[in-house]
Design a protein around this motif. Structure first.
Motif, mmCIF file in Angstrom:
data_model
loop_
_atom_site.group_PDB
_atom_site.id
_atom_site.type_symbol
_atom_site.label_atom_id
_atom_site.label_comp_id
_atom_site.label_asym_id
_atom_site.label_seq_id
_atom_site.Cartn_x
_atom_site.Cartn_y
_atom_site.Cartn_z
ATOM 1 N N PHE A 254 4.293 -16.242 -17.001
ATOM 2 C CA PHE A 254 3.087 -16.805 -17.608
ATOM 3 C C PHE A 254 1.950 -15.784 -17.592
ATOM 4 C CE2 PHE A 254 5.582 -20.390 -16.159
ATOM 5 C CZ PHE A 254 5.562 -21.222 -17.268
ATOM 6 N N PRO A 255 2.114 -14.675 -18.306
ATOM 7 C CA PRO A 255 1.083 -13.628 -18.270
ATOM 8 C C PRO A 255 -0.269 -14.109 -18.784
ATOM 9 C CG PRO A 255 2.666 -13.214 -20.036
ATOM 10 C CD PRO A 255 3.239 -14.306 -19.186
ATOM 11 N N ASP A 256 -0.276 -15.068 -19.716
ATOM 12 C CA ASP A 256 -1.551 -15.546 -20.259
ATOM 13 C C ASP A 256 -2.343 -16.367 -19.254
ATOM 14 O OD1 ASP A 256 -0.957 -14.335 -22.641
ATOM 15 O OD2 ASP A 256 -0.193 -16.153 -23.601
ATOM 16 N N ALA A 257 -1.681 -16.786 -18.167
ATOM 17 C CA ALA A 257 -2.358 -17.612 -17.173
ATOM 18 C C ALA A 257 -3.030 -16.788 -16.086
ATOM 19 C CB ALA A 257 -1.361 -18.588 -16.530
ATOM 20 N N LEU A 258 -2.880 -15.458 -16.144
ATOM 21 C CA LEU A 258 -3.487 -14.585 -15.136
ATOM 22 C C LEU A 258 -4.645 -13.802 -15.739
ATOM 23 C CD1 LEU A 258 -0.656 -15.094 -13.745
ATOM 24 C CD2 LEU A 258 -0.927 -12.823 -12.752
ATOM 25 N N ARG B 111 0.844 -1.187 0.000
ATOM 26 C CA ARG B 111 0.000 0.000 0.000
ATOM 27 C C ARG B 111 0.889 1.251 0.000
ATOM 28 N NH1 ARG B 111 -2.962 -3.926 0.165
ATOM 29 N NH2 ARG B 111 -5.096 -3.976 0.939
ATOM 30 N N PRO B 112 0.388 2.363 -0.493
ATOM 31 C CA PRO B 112 1.157 3.609 -0.372
ATOM 32 C C PRO B 112 1.454 3.888 1.097
ATOM 33 C CG PRO B 112 -0.668 3.902 -1.900
ATOM 34 C CD PRO B 112 -0.873 2.568 -1.231
ATOM 35 N N TYR B 113 2.719 4.086 1.419
ATOM 36 C CA TYR B 113 3.142 4.230 2.810
ATOM 37 C C TYR B 113 4.435 5.019 2.821
ATOM 38 C CZ TYR B 113 4.555 2.709 7.523
ATOM 39 O OH TYR B 113 4.944 2.664 8.835
ATOM 40 N N GLY B 114 4.511 6.005 3.698
ATOM 41 C CA GLY B 114 5.678 6.873 3.711
ATOM 42 C C GLY B 114 6.809 6.392 4.579
ATOM 43 N N GLY B 115 6.624 5.289 5.286
ATOM 44 C CA GLY B 115 7.657 4.797 6.178
ATOM 45 C C GLY B 115 8.475 3.681 5.560
ATOM 46 N N ILE B 116 9.161 2.946 6.409
ATOM 47 C CA ILE B 116 10.046 1.873 5.960
ATOM 48 C C ILE B 116 9.203 0.661 5.590
ATOM 49 C CG2 ILE B 116 11.952 0.372 6.662
ATOM 50 C CD1 ILE B 116 12.682 2.657 8.673
ATOM 51 N N CYS B 117 9.533 0.052 4.469
ATOM 52 C CA CYS B 117 8.692 -1.001 3.913
ATOM 53 C C CYS B 117 9.545 -2.191 3.486
ATOM 54 C CB CYS B 117 7.904 -0.458 2.724
ATOM 55 S SG CYS B 117 6.924 -1.673 1.838
ATOM 56 N N VAL B 118 9.053 -3.384 3.791
ATOM 57 C CA VAL B 118 9.623 -4.640 3.300
ATOM 58 C C VAL B 118 8.521 -5.373 2.544
ATOM 59 C CG1 VAL B 118 10.565 -6.898 3.949
ATOM 60 C CG2 VAL B 118 11.322 -4.837 5.155
ATOM 61 N N SER B 119 8.824 -5.866 1.356
ATOM 62 C CA SER B 119 7.830 -6.580 0.549
ATOM 63 C C SER B 119 8.344 -7.969 0.214
ATOM 64 C CB SER B 119 7.531 -5.831 -0.753
ATOM 65 O OG SER B 119 7.002 -4.551 -0.489
ATOM 66 N N THR B 120 7.454 -8.951 0.294
ATOM 67 C CA THR B 120 7.794 -10.305 -0.115
ATOM 68 C C THR B 120 7.311 -10.533 -1.543
ATOM 69 O OG1 THR B 120 7.657 -11.165 2.153
ATOM 70 C CG2 THR B 120 7.503 -12.763 0.363
ATOM 71 N N PHE B 121 8.225 -10.894 -2.408
ATOM 72 C CA PHE B 121 7.898 -11.273 -3.781
ATOM 73 C C PHE B 121 7.840 -12.798 -3.825
ATOM 74 C CE2 PHE B 121 8.420 -6.981 -4.482
ATOM 75 C CZ PHE B 121 8.401 -6.596 -5.819
ATOM 76 N N GLN B 122 6.635 -13.336 -3.823
ATOM 77 C CA GLN B 122 6.470 -14.785 -3.780
ATOM 78 C C GLN B 122 6.948 -15.449 -5.063
ATOM 79 O OE1 GLN B 122 5.399 -16.286 -1.056
ATOM 80 N NE2 GLN B 122 4.506 -14.602 0.111
ATOM 81 N N ASP B 123 6.694 -14.804 -6.195
ATOM 82 C CA ASP B 123 7.089 -15.355 -7.491
ATOM 83 C C ASP B 123 6.948 -14.258 -8.536
ATOM 84 O OD1 ASP B 123 4.344 -15.356 -8.603
ATOM 85 O OD2 ASP B 123 4.003 -16.997 -7.192
ATOM 86 N N LEU B 124 7.351 -14.584 -9.752
ATOM 87 C CA LEU B 124 7.170 -13.689 -10.886
ATOM 88 C C LEU B 124 6.302 -14.373 -11.939
ATOM 89 C CD1 LEU B 124 9.418 -12.080 -9.436
ATOM 90 C CD2 LEU B 124 10.396 -11.600 -11.688
ATOM 91 N N ALA B 125 5.252 -15.038 -11.472
ATOM 92 C CA ALA B 125 4.365 -15.755 -12.389
ATOM 93 C C ALA B 125 3.732 -14.817 -13.399
ATOM 94 C CB ALA B 125 3.291 -16.494 -11.596
ATOM 95 N N TRP B 126 3.433 -13.594 -12.984
ATOM 96 C CA TRP B 126 2.824 -12.618 -13.886
ATOM 97 C C TRP B 126 3.742 -12.313 -15.064
ATOM 98 C CZ3 TRP B 126 5.979 -8.428 -14.237
ATOM 99 C CH2 TRP B 126 6.892 -8.250 -13.180
ATOM 100 N N PRO C 213 -4.430 -22.334 -14.710
ATOM 101 C CA PRO C 213 -3.544 -22.926 -15.716
ATOM 102 C C PRO C 213 -2.112 -23.170 -15.265
ATOM 103 C CG PRO C 213 -4.943 -21.262 -16.730
ATOM 104 C CD PRO C 213 -5.193 -21.175 -15.252
ATOM 105 N N ARG C 214 -1.558 -22.261 -14.454
ATOM 106 C CA ARG C 214 -0.142 -22.414 -14.084
ATOM 107 C C ARG C 214 0.131 -23.697 -13.314
ATOM 108 N NH1 ARG C 214 2.613 -20.380 -9.509
ATOM 109 N NH2 ARG C 214 0.798 -19.121 -8.955
ATOM 110 N N LYS C 215 -0.870 -24.245 -12.666
ATOM 111 C CA LYS C 215 -0.675 -25.469 -11.887
ATOM 112 C C LYS C 215 -0.529 -26.711 -12.769
ATOM 113 C CE LYS C 215 -0.990 -23.217 -8.009
ATOM 114 N NZ LYS C 215 0.195 -23.029 -7.136
ATOM 115 N N ASN C 216 -0.780 -26.565 -14.081
ATOM 116 C CA ASN C 216 -0.519 -27.646 -15.032
ATOM 117 C C ASN C 216 -1.366 -28.894 -14.756
ATOM 118 O OD1 ASN C 216 0.946 -28.450 -17.347
ATOM 119 N ND2 ASN C 216 2.471 -29.517 -16.129
ATOM 120 N N LEU C 217 -2.557 -28.669 -14.245
ATOM 121 C CA LEU C 217 -3.411 -29.795 -13.879
ATOM 122 C C LEU C 217 -3.822 -30.612 -15.096
ATOM 123 C CD1 LEU C 217 -4.975 -31.297 -11.662
ATOM 124 C CD2 LEU C 217 -6.852 -29.659 -11.995
#
Length: 427
Positions: free
Chosen positions: A158-162, A140-155, A248-252
Motif C-alpha cells: 500500500f505505497p499510497d498509504a505512506l 543503521r550502518p554497522y560492520g558487525g553481525i546484524c539481525v533485522s525484524t521485518f514487521q510487514d511489507l506495507a510500503w 489509511p491502511r487501518k481501514n477506519l
C-alpha cells in the motif's frame, strides 16, 4: 563472560552482547515500540545476553524512556537531519559516505572511555562479538553481525498509504538492509512468504518469531475496571473498541461506515470507541469520525497510555480491527487475552494470529463488516465460544516465547557470522 563459540551445528553457544535500536521506545509508543519494549524486558532476564545496550541514534540510553512522557518532548523525532544524511536520500555516493561516517562515529562512541559504567577502557575494545538487532527493518550502518525484524511489507502493498518521504527512504535503504542483515525475523508466516516472494530472500535466512501478549492483558471484573473506565467516560460491556494509528491502511473509514449503518438501537447499546494516535494522510478518516462523534455514536479517545489501555480493552463488549493489511495484529491478540470477542480482517496476518478465535470479514465489504459488528453486540453464545478459544490461544503466545525464538535467531546469525569471519564492529 563466556565468549560465543560454534556449537558444531551452525548455532553459537555461550553468552553474547547485544545492541538494540530504541527510538521506537519514545512516546507515542505504538506497535514497534511495544515489540521493542517487551522484547527488551525479556532479554534482560536471559543469561545468554551479556551486556544489552539501547541505542537511539548515536546515544546510549541509560533507561527505557517514560511511556507516559509527552510525545512532543521526545528529542529523537525532532532532531534535525544532517546535510550529509539529507543528501544521502538522493545520492547513492552520498549515502555510502554517510554510512561510513556513521559507522566510524558509532565505533568511537562505543569506545569512548566512561561510556559504560565500570568499563573505563571502552566496551568495544574488549568485546568484539556484539550482535546488532534492528526491530524496524532498516538497520543503521554497522560492520558487525546484524539481525533485522521485518514487521510487514506495507510500503510495498500500500505505497499510497505512506508518506512519500517515508517511502523514498525505505526504497533508498532497503538494498543495504537486505545485504547487511545476516538473518531476518518476521512475526508471521504471512510476512515470511512476502519477504521471500517480493524481496527474493531465501527462506533459510528468515525466522518466524510470533509476538507475545503481556500479563497486564487479562479479564477483569467490573469493580476493578470502574476507576479507569469512568475516567474515560466508559462503562463496562457498553462499547465496541478499535485500536490503531489513524492512517489509511487501518481501514477506519469502512469500519466507521459499517458501524454508522447499524440500527440506532445497536449503536446506543454499544457506541464505537476509537483509540489511537493521529497518523498521516488521515483527513478523510478524521472527518468521517467527527461526523459520528457529533451524532454520539463514536467516541475518539486519541492515544491511551500503557497504564490505562489494558483496562479499556478488558471493558469492551467486543473488539474490531479491519485493517487492509497487517504484519501481525497485536491489538486483536491483546483483546483475546482480555477475554473480549474479536472481529478482524480475513486474508491478512490477523487471520493467522487469531486462527479460529475471531469473527472474520472481508475488509473491503462494508456490509459484511456491519453484520459481524452486530454479532459482536448481540450474539452472546457466539461471543462466549470465541472468548474461550481466544483465552487459550493467547495464553500460548508470550513475550518469553518471543524472546526465546529471537535468541535462537541471534545464535544462527552469530554462527553464520563466525563462519564468514565477522567480528563485531568494523568497517
Amino acid at each position: 563472560m563466556v565468549a560465543p563459540v560454534d556449537g558444531g551445528d551452525g548455532l553459537v553457544t555461550g553468552s553474547f552482547d547485544l545492541l538494540l535500536t530504541a527510538e521506537s521506545l519514545f512516546p507515542p509508543r505504538t506497535g514497534i515500540g511495544n515489540y521493542t519494549f517487551n522484547l527488551h524486558r525479556e532479554l534482560l532476564l536471559r543469561p545468554e545476553i551479556g551486556r544489552l545496550v539501547l541505542l537511539a541514534g548515536l546515544r546510549r540510553l541509560e533507561s527505557v524512556p517514560d511511556h507516559a512522557a509527552t510525545p512532543a518532548a521526545t528529542p529523537i523525532a525532532d532532531r534535525p537531519i544532517s546535510p550529509l544524511r539529507r543528501l544521502a536520500h538522493e545520492s547513492g555516493l552520498a549515502m555510502a559516505a554517510w554510512s561510513a561516517v556513521y559507522r566510524a562515529r558509532l565505533r568511537l562512541a562505543l569506545k569512548a572511555p566512561g561510556s559504560f559504567p565500570g568499563d573505563p577502557l571502552g566496551w568495544v575494545r574488549t568485546r568484539r562479538d556484539a550482535l546488532y538487532h534492528e526491530p524496524n527493518m532498516i538497520p543503521r550502518p554497522y560492520g558487525g553481525i546484524c539481525v533485522s525484524t521485518f514487521q510487514d511489507l506495507a510500503w510495498h502493498r500500500f505505497p499510497d498509504a505512506l508518506p512519500v518521504e517515508r517511502l523514498r527512504w525505505i526504497e533508498r535503504h532497503l538494498p543495504r538492509a537486505l545485504a547487511q542483515s545476516t538473518r531476518i525475523i518476521t512475526t508471521t508466516d504471512f510476512v515470511r512468504r512476502e519477504v521471500m516472494s517480493v524481496l527474493g530472500v531465501p527462506g533459510d535466512r528468515v525466522d518466524v518469531v510470533p509476538l507475545g501478549v503481556g500479563p497486564e492483558y487479562h479479564p477483569r471484573s467490573p469493580a476493578e475496571l470502574e476507576p479507569v473506565l469512568s475516567r474515560h467516560g466508559l462503562e463496562h460491556g457498553r462499547y465496541l473498541l478499535t485500536v490503531g494509528t489513524i492512517e489509511p491502511r487501518k481501514n477506519l473509514r469502512r469500519l466507521l461506515a459499517a458501524y454508522g449503518a447499524l440500527p440506532a438501537s445497536v449503536q446506543r447499546l454499544a457506541p464505537l470507541v476509537v483509540v489511537g494516535a493521529s497518523g498521516w494522510r488521515n483527513a478523510a478518516e478524521l472527518a468521517d469520525m467527527d461526523a459520528l462523534v457529533a451524532r454520539g455514536a463514536v467516541r475518539y479517545l486519541g492515544y491511551v497510555g500503557a497504564g490505562d489501555l489494558p483496562f479499556v480493552f478488558a471493558g469492551a463488549r467486543g473488539f474490531a480491527a479491519v485493517s487492509l493489511y497487517e504484519g501481525y495484529g497485536l491489538p486483536p491478540l491483546e483483546a483475546m487475552a482480555s477475554g473480549v470477542p474479536v472481529l478482524c480482517s480475513a486474508g491478512t496476518a490477523m487471520e493467522e494470529v487469531t486462527t479460529g478465535c475471531a469473527r472474520l470479514a472481508d475488509p473491503l465489504d462494508e456490509a459484511e463488516i456491519g453484520i459481524r459488528l452486530r454479532e459482536l453486540v448481540e450474539d452472546e453464545d457466539g461471543n462466549r465460544f470465541l472468548v474461550g478459544r481466544g483465552l487459550r490461544r493467547s495464553a500460548a503466545l508470550t513475550w518469553a516465547a518471543c524472546a526465546e525464538g529471537t535468541i535462537a535467531s541471534y545464535r544462527m546469525a552469530l554462527g553464520a557470522g563466525a563462519v564468514a569471519g565477522a567480528t563485531g564492529i568494523s568497517d
